[in-house]
Scaffold this active site. Sequence first.
Site, PDB file in Angstrom:
ATOM      1  N   ALA A 133      -4.755   5.012  11.476  1.00 37.78           N
ATOM      2  CA  ALA A 133      -5.658   6.124  11.197  1.00 37.78           C
ATOM      3  C   ALA A 133      -7.049   5.669  10.745  1.00 37.78           C
ATOM      4  CB  ALA A 133      -5.047   7.046  10.144  1.00 37.78           C
ATOM      5  N   HIS A 134      -7.389   4.398  10.992  1.00 38.89           N
ATOM      6  CA  HIS A 134      -8.719   3.898  10.650  1.00 38.89           C
ATOM      7  C   HIS A 134      -9.633   3.992  11.868  1.00 38.89           C
ATOM      8  CE1 HIS A 134      -7.567   1.924   6.739  1.00 38.89           C
ATOM      9  NE2 HIS A 134      -6.385   2.131   7.291  1.00 38.89           N
ATOM     10  N   HIS A 209       2.510  -1.471   3.558  1.00 37.16           N
ATOM     11  CA  HIS A 209       3.519  -0.642   4.231  1.00 37.16           C
ATOM     12  C   HIS A 209       4.255  -1.407   5.335  1.00 37.16           C
ATOM     13  CE1 HIS A 209       0.147   0.093   6.927  1.00 37.16           C
ATOM     14  NE2 HIS A 209      -0.364   1.072   6.197  1.00 37.16           N
ATOM     15  N   HIS A 244       7.937   7.582   8.215  1.00 41.17           N
ATOM     16  CA  HIS A 244       7.327   6.300   8.558  1.00 41.17           C
ATOM     17  C   HIS A 244       8.335   5.236   8.987  1.00 41.17           C
ATOM     18  CE1 HIS A 244       3.644   7.868   6.722  1.00 41.17           C
ATOM     19  NE2 HIS A 244       3.014   6.817   7.216  1.00 41.17           N
ATOM     20  N   ASP A 267       1.264   6.243   0.098  1.00 38.55           N
ATOM     21  CA  ASP A 267       0.248   6.301   1.148  1.00 38.55           C
ATOM     22  C   ASP A 267      -0.213   7.748   1.350  1.00 38.55           C
ATOM     23  OD1 ASP A 267      -1.485   5.331   3.051  1.00 38.55           O
ATOM     24  OD2 ASP A 267       0.013   5.134   4.630  1.00 38.55           O
TER      25      ASP A 267
END
Length: 377
Positions: A133-134, A209, A244, A267
């Site tokens: 998601a960056h 993570h 996740h 997160d």
Amino acid sequence: MSLTLADARIVTPDGVHEGWLTIEDGRITHVGHGAAPRPGHSLGGRHVVPGFVDLHNHGGAGGSFPSGEQEGARDAVALHQRHGTTTMMASLVTDTPERLARAVASLAELCDDGLLAGIHLEGPYLARARCGAHDPELLREPSPAEFAGLVEAGRGHLRMLTIAAELPGALDVIRAAAAAGVIAALGHSEAGYERTLAGIEAGATVATHLYNAMPQLGHRAPGPIAALLQDERVTVELINDGVHVHPAMLRLACAVAGAGRVAMVTDSISATGLSDGEYLLGPMRVRVLDGVARLAEGGSIAGSTLTMDVAFRRAVQELGLSLPEASATTSLTPARALGLADRVGSIAVGKHADLVVLSGDLEVAGVMRRGDWVTEP
């Protein structure tokens, strides 16, 4: 002022016992078995665990740490405190150098106030192929000069940096982080087994993570997961939200690394505690549906809406950990990773009175931070 909590089932690293504890000036002064020697606040036989410690948290209640806005950050902290997190890192995401420096400087003021335990830079030194998601357009190669400027902006409160070990110059920045007292965490990476080991040898001590945003386990190409799981120097983050990571893989990590090296993290993003809808994670637009956060464009998982009490409860009910083991993964192990285990992370004489009171079904019934009730049972 002295306060005695009586009729409690106290969870410590050694086990669970019926007993009581006394708090004075925000610290635990006595922990006893059996009946309290003086009248106190009865907890009615409910469990007491140490306050949760979250290494990886982007926000909540509409507040987003990557924005650097202090009012929103305070809202996020308040939400997570109500869910039992009494020690929290503020995680940022990949952004421009200028915006990162401003956010770090702003959040450092909340660290000065004791509201936050430190600042975590998740990016910008991440692998493009594993950026999740960056914003891929804002990723860049590790820069010792930029990193030194961010350390300076944080005034001692920059505590962790996630970095991809395979990038040019990454090992030098990992060494610089270790020298500056900043935890180097490996993640969002394409590194193989050997390069991951090189990152650990350079000074990395945390896996960001585990399983997510990295090559998966292979019997001929073990990749980063095997290196991170097998090295006793590494604390592995796990996002235990049922989205996740499959529970079988969570159980595998707990079996290999043990509760002493597994740190449950949230997160979480600004949407935590709120309804489905659209939100921002740094510069990226996120859509939350049924509590699951994904990028509005592309659909990559974009953090979570998890809180630590849910992670604790799932550790017991879904993963089969004992109460002391689950407590270690949500409190003591992350506290050790941060170098704070002398103050937080377990219920022991001399430590901060950071406590979570849990009902029989492990729901939060009360939260205490530094001897003051956040929510009174």
